[in-house]
Design a protein around this motif. Sequence first.
Motif: not given
Length: 304
Positions: A301, A141, A150, A144-145, A226
């Motif tokens: 992602c 994560t 995401q 991805s940020a 997620s």
Amino acid sequence: MTEGLEIHGVRAVPDGMVWVPGGTFAMGSENFHPEERPVRPVSVAGFFMDIRPVTNAEYAAFVLATGHVTASERPSAPPAPPRIPGSYVFRPTDGPVPLDDRNRWWTYVPGADWRHPQGPASSLEDRADHPVTHVTYTDATAYSAWAGKQLPTEAEWEFAARGGLAGTAYPWGDELAPHGRRMANTWHGDFPWRRAAPHGTSPVGAYDRNGLGLHDMVGNVWEWTSDPAAAELAARSAHPCRVPDADGAAEGSRSAVARHAHRVVKGGSHLCAPRSCHHFRPAARLAEAETTAACHLGFRCVSR
């Protein structure tokens, strides 16, 4: 960062991604493992998805830009027991063994991490285009940020993996190896001791794309999603793919499940074989603790 340009009100496709149009599909399977049941209609909105899993080269760029240190490179933090930084590595057994004890082939290796996928003496030489591994949910994560993206939901991931095919076992149809052709990087041979080809990850994109243009949606590496994993899924311990609990508790035990949040992972890996787990299918699903890092676990992602 991936912003996507606006062209007549529609975002342009970002580099390295494909557009996955939304729709309703039959999620799950009645034909394999019980945690994939029941088959049910699920709808997803359209989204962009990485064509391939995130590679070692891409993750290295993120680390260089941010200074991120992965969980496998850090000592364990209280209240977890003290632990030398490292990660889980697959080690083939010397011969046939029962498949109900994952400690026979999973070894916690001090010094194993994304830069040293087989242990401290290994490196990323000739692996820049392989999927990054030994990354926890938090490590994924964080990337991805940074990339302005995401992680996919489980439904998004499975919808994309099916590649527009409805109800088939694999992204390419119902035959495991049509015309004798290998369609994904999976285990061919007798798991966990004999394989027809060297085990390990393969370069991303080494196998054909699915109907949506996505590579490696099954095989190569399991991929984080997620979605939180329900306690029932997290407690299942019958699959050879699962990594032993990072704190040493019996895998699937109440203490192991209660101690860590779990997320759904999808797609199977280079360690999946038909007779041992048969997880290289869109419907296949497992739960891994968010703290898990291993040599067969990576991610890709999406952008919405």
